[in-house]
Write a protein that holds these residues in place. Structure first.
Motif, short mmCIF file in Angstrom:
data_model
loop_
_atom_site.label_atom_id
_atom_site.label_comp_id
_atom_site.label_asym_id
_atom_site.label_seq_id
_atom_site.Cartn_x
_atom_site.Cartn_y
_atom_site.Cartn_z
N ALA A 86 4.36 41.49 29.98
CA ALA A 86 3.49 41.61 31.30
C ALA A 86 4.49 40.75 32.14
O ALA A 86 4.86 39.48 31.83
N GLY A 87 4.83 41.53 33.40
CA GLY A 87 5.35 40.70 34.49
C GLY A 87 5.17 41.29 35.77
O GLY A 87 4.70 42.62 35.76
N TRP A 88 5.97 40.92 36.79
CA TRP A 88 5.86 41.37 38.25
C TRP A 88 7.01 42.38 38.34
O TRP A 88 8.05 41.97 37.99
N PRO A 89 6.60 43.43 39.05
CA PRO A 89 7.62 44.48 39.35
C PRO A 89 8.49 43.91 40.73
O PRO A 89 8.38 42.59 40.99
N GLY A 90 9.10 44.74 41.42
CA GLY A 90 9.73 44.49 42.75
C GLY A 90 10.88 43.67 42.42
O GLY A 90 11.66 43.71 41.44
N ALA A 91 11.08 42.69 43.41
CA ALA A 91 12.10 41.77 43.28
C ALA A 91 12.15 40.92 42.30
O ALA A 91 13.29 40.39 41.66
N LEU A 124 8.25 49.96 43.24
CA LEU A 124 8.41 48.90 42.86
C LEU A 124 8.66 48.74 41.44
O LEU A 124 9.44 47.73 40.81
N CYS A 125 8.39 49.63 40.58
CA CYS A 125 8.76 49.68 39.42
C CYS A 125 10.33 50.18 38.99
O CYS A 125 10.85 50.14 37.75
N GLN A 126 10.93 50.46 40.18
CA GLN A 126 12.50 51.26 39.91
C GLN A 126 13.22 49.87 40.03
O GLN A 126 12.98 48.84 40.54
N ASN A 127 14.31 49.86 39.25
CA ASN A 127 15.41 48.95 38.93
C ASN A 127 16.77 49.43 38.36
O ASN A 127 16.55 50.34 37.44
N ASN A 128 17.83 48.89 38.88
CA ASN A 128 19.06 49.59 38.39
C ASN A 128 19.19 50.70 38.35
O ASN A 128 19.89 51.28 37.66
N GLY A 129 18.70 51.58 39.34
CA GLY A 129 18.92 53.06 39.40
C GLY A 129 18.01 53.78 38.55
O GLY A 129 18.22 55.02 38.33
N GLY A 130 17.06 53.23 37.67
CA GLY A 130 16.08 53.76 36.75
C GLY A 130 14.70 52.98 36.99
O GLY A 130 14.38 52.53 38.10
N PHE A 131 14.03 53.01 35.93
CA PHE A 131 12.77 52.56 35.85
C PHE A 131 12.80 51.38 34.69
O PHE A 131 12.90 51.68 33.72
N SER A 132 12.22 50.33 34.88
CA SER A 132 12.28 49.22 33.90
C SER A 132 10.75 48.79 33.54
O SER A 132 10.58 48.18 32.71
N ALA A 133 9.55 49.16 34.27
CA ALA A 133 8.50 48.48 34.23
C ALA A 133 7.49 49.91 34.52
O ALA A 133 7.90 50.75 35.03
N THR A 291 -6.17 39.20 58.86
CA THR A 291 -5.51 40.18 57.73
C THR A 291 -6.56 41.45 57.53
O THR A 291 -6.10 42.30 56.59
N GLU A 292 -7.60 41.60 58.45
CA GLU A 292 -8.35 42.33 58.24
C GLU A 292 -8.00 43.82 58.02
O GLU A 292 -8.42 44.37 56.97
N ASP A 293 -6.94 44.19 58.51
CA ASP A 293 -6.49 45.78 58.44
C ASP A 293 -5.28 45.87 57.42
O ASP A 293 -4.92 46.80 57.49
N TYR A 294 -5.01 44.79 56.70
CA TYR A 294 -4.16 44.83 55.65
C TYR A 294 -4.51 44.64 54.36
O TYR A 294 -5.52 44.33 53.91
N TYR A 295 -3.41 45.05 53.24
CA TYR A 295 -3.92 44.94 51.96
C TYR A 295 -2.52 44.27 51.31
O TYR A 295 -1.46 45.07 51.03
N THR A 296 -2.70 42.81 51.17
CA THR A 296 -1.35 42.22 50.72
C THR A 296 -1.25 42.61 49.03
O THR A 296 -2.14 42.26 48.24
N LEU A 297 0.08 43.10 48.86
CA LEU A 297 -0.01 43.99 47.69
C LEU A 297 0.64 43.04 46.60
O LEU A 297 1.78 42.31 46.77
N HIS A 298 0.06 43.28 45.47
CA HIS A 298 0.43 42.42 44.17
C HIS A 298 0.19 43.34 43.00
O HIS A 298 -0.78 44.16 43.23
N ILE A 299 1.17 43.58 42.24
CA ILE A 299 1.06 44.58 41.20
C ILE A 299 1.41 43.71 39.62
O ILE A 299 2.37 42.89 39.60
N ASP A 300 0.30 43.95 38.63
CA ASP A 300 0.79 43.89 37.27
C ASP A 300 1.45 44.84 36.61
O ASP A 300 1.09 46.10 36.82
N SER A 301 2.40 44.59 35.67
CA SER A 301 2.93 45.67 35.13
C SER A 301 3.50 45.16 33.80
O SER A 301 3.37 43.90 33.34
#
Length: 408
Positions: A86-91, A124-133, A291-301
């Motif tokens: 388990a880990g975070w995708p994105g950066a 966010l799950c894309q990485n190195n030209g493919g998908f890693s998560a 931040t009422e109109d925002y959804y601060t995004l976090h993803i588990d993968s």
């Protein structure tokens, strides 16, 4: 940090067709009140659907995935590669370099996940030209949870809290009118970082926040955010340096604290187990002020390591992670929502269905700063070091401001 670890010159799912002779080993960090029940439900559902797969669930505790991340790092560097973790995708994926492989064909295409999941999760799950998560669920990070009874005793109307100043006034009212801790807090650096980020977003808006994480921040806005946060942290519990967020979150449930800022995994503790506290009656949540109109995004993968010991079974596991069965089983207890764009909400409580509606209607979904989506791990580490040195009580606004500007 891990570039090349375990790669041994392999690319993608090298050796996938041969299958692994070892047991599928899956590492994750959900051992406490905010995740254990969800993890149990996830693996029970996997066993029901794939009883032919021999697996080893390996939970590793520690706040903010710190211990899990170190374990993964050690094992990848030592050539003792787990099947998935388990880990975070994105950066966050950038740190692994070639130590993670590409599962676009064997998982994403095979299970038709690209069309099934929301575009933010796919990207966010894309990485190195493919998908890693593969995404498992989405957390909203801009929640401010509160104990309904404490706020009523303090005479605080939560709907009136629309700025940092309004929050400070509410905290002051709790302090003067009740015996409860106004702002339940752990001075772990990731907790400070995520609260700084929401204060920045709420006070200065989406564009200022995004400019900051992209390296073009406004120093005056960064400074103002630290000044506001210093005032807010004047209302925290005396033991904030020695407790983790799961401990102070229990004070919300017991009525010993008024407010807590966390991602909606905090709600996982309220809605699971035998807490017997009700949404809207005993606890509730508003968006972090401003931040009422925002959804601060976090993803588990779950992430696919290269040089995988069980490539076929790992592909089976990751296809399952992206399925409705897995995402309903896990997220209904974790306090998060599926990243599938079309999923039954019959098993989800009112808080989570409200969160799904908010996701669908948010004007912006800024990526979380403290959990691997917004900046790479080196930058995040630099930001946390600045907080350790300048903003973990006592609070040095000047040092923290210059350090944050330099870090990004």
């Amino acid at each position: 940090m891990l570039k090349g670890a375990g790669a041994a010159g392999l690319a993608g799912l090298a050796g996938c067709t041969g299958g692994g002779s070892d047991t599928l080993e899956v590492l994750h960090g959900w051992t406490g009140g905010d995740g254990k029940e969800a993890a149990d439900a996830l693996f029970e559902a996997f066993e029901d659907e794939h009883s032919d797969v021999d697996y080893d669930e390996n939970p590793i505790g520690g706040g903010g995935n710190t211990t899990l991340d170190q374990t993964v790092s050690n094992r990848l560097q030592g050539g003792d590669t787990p099947s998935s973790f388990a880990g975070w995708p994105g950066a966050n994926l950038e740190q692994y370099g070639d130590a993670v492989g590409d599962i676009e064909s064997e998982v994403w295409d095979e299970a038709d996940l690209k069309e099934a999941h929301v575009e933010e999760a796919v990207e966010l799950c894309q990485n190195n030209g493919g998908f890693s998560a593969v995404p498992l669920g989405s957390h909203r990070l801009n929640d401010l949870f509160y104990n309904v009874g404490v706020l009523e005793s303090a005479g605080v109307d939560p709907s009136s809290i629309d700025s940092a100043d309004a929050l400070i006034n509410a905290l002051d009212a709790v302090e003067s009118e009740t015996d409860a801790t106004p702002f339940a807090f752990s001075l772990a650096t990731w907790c400070i970082l995520q609260t700084w980020a929401q204060t920045m977003l709420g006070e200065h808006g989406y564009e200022a926040y995004m400019n900051f994480i992209e390296g073009d921040g406004d120093e005056a806005a960064v400074r103002d955010t630290f000044e506001k946060l210093e005032q807010i942290l004047g209302y925290i519990n005396n033991d904030a340096t020695s407790v983790d967020f799961t401990e102070v979150n229990r004070d919300i449930m017991s009525g010993d604290a008024a407010f807590i800022h966390q991602g909606n995994w905090a709600a996982g503790a309220y809605i699971s187990g035998d807490q017997n506290i009700e949404y809207g009656t005993d606890w509730d949540a508003i968006r972090y002020p401003g931040t009422e109109d925002y959804y601060t995004l976090h993803i588990d993968s779950f992430i696919y390591p290269n040089d995988n010991p069980t490539p076929d079974d790992t592909a089976t596991w990751l296809q399952f992670v992206g399925s409705e069965t897995a995402q309903v089983a896990f997220n209904q207890y974790k306090g998060s929502i599926p990243t599938l764009s079309d999923v039954s909400t019959d098993e989800f409580n009112e808080y989570l269905t409200d969160t799904i509606d908010d996701f669908d209607n948010a004007s912006e979904k800024p990526p979380t700063l403290a959990h691997g989506l917004a900046v790479d791990t080196n930058t995040q580490s630099d930001l946390e070091e600045v907080l350790n040195n300048n903003f973990a009580d006592p609070y040095n606004v000047d040092g923290a401001t210059s350090g944050f500007m330099d870090a990004v």
